[in-house]
Design a protein around this motif. Structure first.
Motif, mmCIF file in Angstrom:
data_model
loop_
_atom_site.group_PDB
_atom_site.id
_atom_site.type_symbol
_atom_site.label_atom_id
_atom_site.label_comp_id
_atom_site.label_asym_id
_atom_site.label_seq_id
_atom_site.Cartn_x
_atom_site.Cartn_y
_atom_site.Cartn_z
ATOM 1 N N SER A 21 21.252 -23.187 9.077
ATOM 2 C CA SER A 21 21.843 -21.844 9.031
ATOM 3 C C SER A 21 21.934 -21.267 7.626
ATOM 4 N N PHE A 22 21.462 -22.044 6.632
ATOM 5 C CA PHE A 22 21.498 -21.578 5.239
ATOM 6 C C PHE A 22 20.144 -21.775 4.588
ATOM 7 N N PRO A 23 19.792 -20.914 3.620
ATOM 8 C CA PRO A 23 18.536 -21.133 2.890
ATOM 9 C C PRO A 23 18.524 -22.521 2.261
ATOM 10 N N ASP A 24 17.360 -23.158 2.316
ATOM 11 C CA ASP A 24 17.220 -24.561 1.903
ATOM 12 C C ASP A 24 17.006 -24.694 0.395
ATOM 13 N N SER A 25 16.446 -23.658 -0.224
ATOM 14 C CA SER A 25 16.199 -23.722 -1.658
ATOM 15 C C SER A 25 16.968 -22.586 -2.326
ATOM 16 N N TYR A 26 17.037 -22.611 -3.660
ATOM 17 C CA TYR A 26 17.832 -21.607 -4.371
ATOM 18 C C TYR A 26 17.365 -20.210 -4.005
ATOM 19 N N SER A 27 18.305 -19.386 -3.569
ATOM 20 C CA SER A 27 17.985 -18.003 -3.235
ATOM 21 C C SER A 27 18.915 -17.122 -4.058
ATOM 22 N N GLY A 28 18.351 -16.493 -5.079
ATOM 23 C CA GLY A 28 19.164 -15.641 -5.947
ATOM 24 C C GLY A 28 19.482 -14.305 -5.303
ATOM 25 N N GLY A 29 18.789 -14.007 -4.170
ATOM 26 C CA GLY A 29 18.959 -12.694 -3.538
ATOM 27 C C GLY A 29 20.352 -12.516 -2.966
ATOM 28 N N TYR A 74 19.489 -18.140 16.052
ATOM 29 C CA TYR A 74 19.261 -16.847 15.397
ATOM 30 C C TYR A 74 20.371 -16.663 14.366
ATOM 31 N N VAL A 75 19.989 -16.492 13.104
ATOM 32 C CA VAL A 75 20.947 -16.554 11.990
ATOM 33 C C VAL A 75 21.089 -15.209 11.289
ATOM 34 N N TYR A 76 22.338 -14.844 10.974
ATOM 35 C CA TYR A 76 22.635 -13.712 10.097
ATOM 36 C C TYR A 76 23.417 -14.290 8.920
ATOM 37 N N PHE A 77 22.784 -14.300 7.737
ATOM 38 C CA PHE A 77 23.358 -14.949 6.551
ATOM 39 C C PHE A 77 23.760 -13.895 5.521
ATOM 40 N N ARG A 78 24.962 -14.012 4.997
ATOM 41 C CA ARG A 78 25.435 -13.082 3.957
ATOM 42 C C ARG A 78 25.760 -13.858 2.684
ATOM 43 N N GLN A 79 25.248 -13.341 1.568
ATOM 44 C CA GLN A 79 25.576 -13.918 0.252
ATOM 45 C C GLN A 79 25.910 -12.759 -0.689
ATOM 46 N N SER A 83 34.586 -13.200 -6.728
ATOM 47 C CA SER A 83 35.251 -14.010 -7.761
ATOM 48 C C SER A 83 36.392 -14.850 -7.195
ATOM 49 N N SER A 84 36.883 -14.471 -6.006
ATOM 50 C CA SER A 84 37.991 -15.247 -5.420
ATOM 51 C C SER A 84 37.509 -16.584 -4.842
ATOM 52 N N MET A 85 36.190 -16.701 -4.665
ATOM 53 C CA MET A 85 35.637 -17.938 -4.114
ATOM 54 C C MET A 85 35.394 -18.957 -5.227
ATOM 55 N N LYS A 86 35.483 -20.239 -4.887
ATOM 56 C CA LYS A 86 35.341 -21.318 -5.861
ATOM 57 C C LYS A 86 33.989 -21.246 -6.590
ATOM 58 N N ARG A 87 32.925 -20.945 -5.821
ATOM 59 C CA ARG A 87 31.583 -20.936 -6.422
ATOM 60 C C ARG A 87 31.180 -19.541 -6.923
ATOM 61 N N GLY A 88 32.104 -18.582 -6.773
ATOM 62 C CA GLY A 88 31.810 -17.230 -7.249
ATOM 63 C C GLY A 88 31.023 -16.387 -6.265
ATOM 64 N N TYR A 89 30.736 -16.953 -5.090
ATOM 65 C CA TYR A 89 29.972 -16.225 -4.071
ATOM 66 C C TYR A 89 30.626 -16.390 -2.704
#
Length: 526
Positions: A21-29, A74-79, A83-89
């Motif tokens: 349900s998540f991108p497998d490699s780094y996705s800067g988008g 069927y996946v809907y992913f939001r990134q 700043s309130s999140m630990k990882r900043g996203y």
């Protein structure tokens, strides 16, 4: 996994769904992306919201049947930055899991639900699940109005009796619906032209590789491109069913990772979509690798990838291309490329270009399959050979050499302008899972037709005359055999009129009534 409704998955399956349900490699988008995956069902699990898969599968096109061994996700992913999140996203996915390959319907549904869910979380999802629970089951040939979150999605479920390549039947009942419904032109068809744009000049080669069930890796920059390309490839054989395995999006965490990356045996018959650069190294030994970049629609013919030798496959900096040593059996269709180019120059809408491409692939598949259909139909026993009191005759065996002899006068050249080694293509096809799947399906349908014709022959027969010189043992044997046939006809939904089944039931009663009372009692009890 924060929430699962209804929860029908074991812990291993939940873990697999999370990874997929998540991108497998780094996705800067940043922003929202949608993609899909296909997941092998855990052993022993068999639950379905609608009990009768059989009824739906009998009426649905082969390519849209409900799967019993796999789930579609069927996946809907939001990134987005937060700043309130630990990882900043903020990173979250909403996933819809189904046994139905309705990619357009479910991705459209997620476009409505996911943004609301990310804002309002659990209560919103509960309300949506309650609405979806009220939806009618999908019935092939029917147009459904599906209310959700104040919108009505209107879509037609395709049927097996639809003419292949015909446009969806015009929607109806719109005047009574307020607000106006969100009408989906197709429940499952992708924008083929957009998906295939970097490989348009190689469509012929890709069609052959799919027809032959060859192992293919699609290496893409994102799960969206990967899953769309894999689904586009599997759809290009319609109306022939693609009988091999396929994974629109596959990660290094998948339970089948070792199975697919091992070098101790040949790669399996599967199309697998990947995004992690690690796969360039681990899947180097696969015979066909399609590397594509981001899909961008522009006013010109997109840069076409080149066919390259597998030895050119370098790690990490591999350029887009089809890495294979495969030589096509058929020549390229230059007329198709010209028509698509003209469409680009004239700014023809993408859906029109897709329809053109789909029509070409459909005609190509039909030209290939029609000689096989004609030959297999000739293996059916003649109707006059079916007599009521003997078992129906056997379907004659499929002999490849006999089939090849028919091609001289009734081969694909009658319906297709493409030249090339059609005979060589058929020989390779006979060794593929797609031939095996097609043959089993047709043989099953013909066997059922024979059973149905045999039942009709029994109905036309004079049963009283037949019974005159028969012993009680023979008559009881007939009763048991007819009962068995009746049960099989109902369980397997043989193509028999209800009237025929009713008459066979009456015949059984007539025969039992002619027997001594003690036998009657036993048979009625039995």
């Amino acid at each position: 996994m924060e929430l699962c409704s209804p929860c029908v998955f074991g812990s291993l399956q939940k873990t697999s769904i999370c990874y997929l349900s998540f991108p497998d490699s780094y996705s800067g988008g940043l922003g929202d992306t949608q993609f899909s995956f296909r997941l092998r069902q855990a052993g022993g699990q068999r639950t379905t919201h609608y009990e009768d898969d059989g009824e739906y599968n009998r009426e649905a096109p082969l390519t849209l049947q409900r799967e019993s061994a796999h789930y579609f996700g069927y996946v809907y992913f939001r990134q987005v930055k937060d700043s309130s999140m630990k990882r900043g996203y903020f990173q979250k996915s909403l996933v819809l899991v189904s046994r139905l390959p309705y990619v357009n319907l479910f991705q459209s549904l997620l476009q409505l639900i996911a943004p609301e869910y990310f804002d309002k979380l659990e209560p919103c999802l509960e309300a949506v699940c309650n609405e979806i629970d009220q939806w009618p089951p999908p019935v092939p040939g029917q147009t459904l109005n599906l209310p959700v979150m104040g919108v009505v999605i209107q879509v037609r479920i395709p049927s097996r009796v639809d003419k292949p390549g015909s446009s969806p039947v015009k929607q109806f009942n719109q005047e009574n619906l307020l607000p106006a419904p969100l009408v989906l032109p197709s429940i499952h068809e992708l924008d083929l032209f957009r998906c295939f744009q970097p490989v348009l000049i190689h469509v012929q080669m890709l069609w052959e590789l799919m027809l032959l069930g060859e192992p293919i890796v699609v290496m893409a920059p994102s799960p969206t491109v990967s899953s769309e390309m894999v689904l586009a490839l599997t759809s290009c054989l319609a109306p022939l069913r693609y009988c091999c395995d396929y994974r629109p999006y596959f990660t290094i965490h998948d339970s089948e990772f070792k199975e697919y990356t091992t070098r101790t045996q040949a790669p399996p018959n599967i199309v697998v979509g990947v995004t992690n650069p690690f796969f360039i190294k681990t899947l180097q030994h696969w015979p066909h690798i399609l590397r594509v970049g981001e899909l961008k629609m522009s006013g010109d013919l997109p840069k076409q990838v080149k066919v390259k030798k597998l030895t050119k496959l370098k790690t990490l900096d591999t350029k887009p291309g089809i890495y294979t040593s495969y030589k096509t059996f058929l020549h390229k269709d230059k007329a198709l490329i010209k028509r698509l180019l003209k469409g680009i120059q004239r700014k023809r809408p993408s859906e029109v270009q897709s329809a053109l491409l789909r029509r070409h692939l459909l005609e190509l598949t039909q030209s290939f399959i029609i000689p096989l259909e004609h030959y297999i139909a000739s293996l059916m026993p003649l109707q006059r050979a079916i007599t009521p009191w003997k078992n129906p005759p056997q379907i004659r065996p499929f002999r490849q050499d006999d089939f090849m002899k028919t091609l001289e006068h009734a081969g694909p050249q009658l319906t297709c302008v493409l030249k090339g080694d059609w005979l060589g293509l058929y020989r390779r096809f006979f060794r593929s899972p797609n031939f095996d799947g097609w043959y089993r399906q047709r043989h099953k349908e013909m066997t059922q037709k024979l059973e149905a014709l045999h039942l009709e022959a029994i109905c036309e027969a004079n049963i009283v005359a037949w019974m005159k010189d028969k012993s009680e043992v023979e008559i009881v044997d007939l009763v048991l055999k007819l009962r068995e046939k009746l049960v099989r006809a109902r369980c397997q939904h043989l193509p028999v009129k209800e009237e025929t089944l009713r008459r066979v039931g009456l015949y059984i009663e007539t025969i039992i009534d002619s027997l001594p009372e003690d036998l009657q009692a036993v048979l009625h009890h039995h």
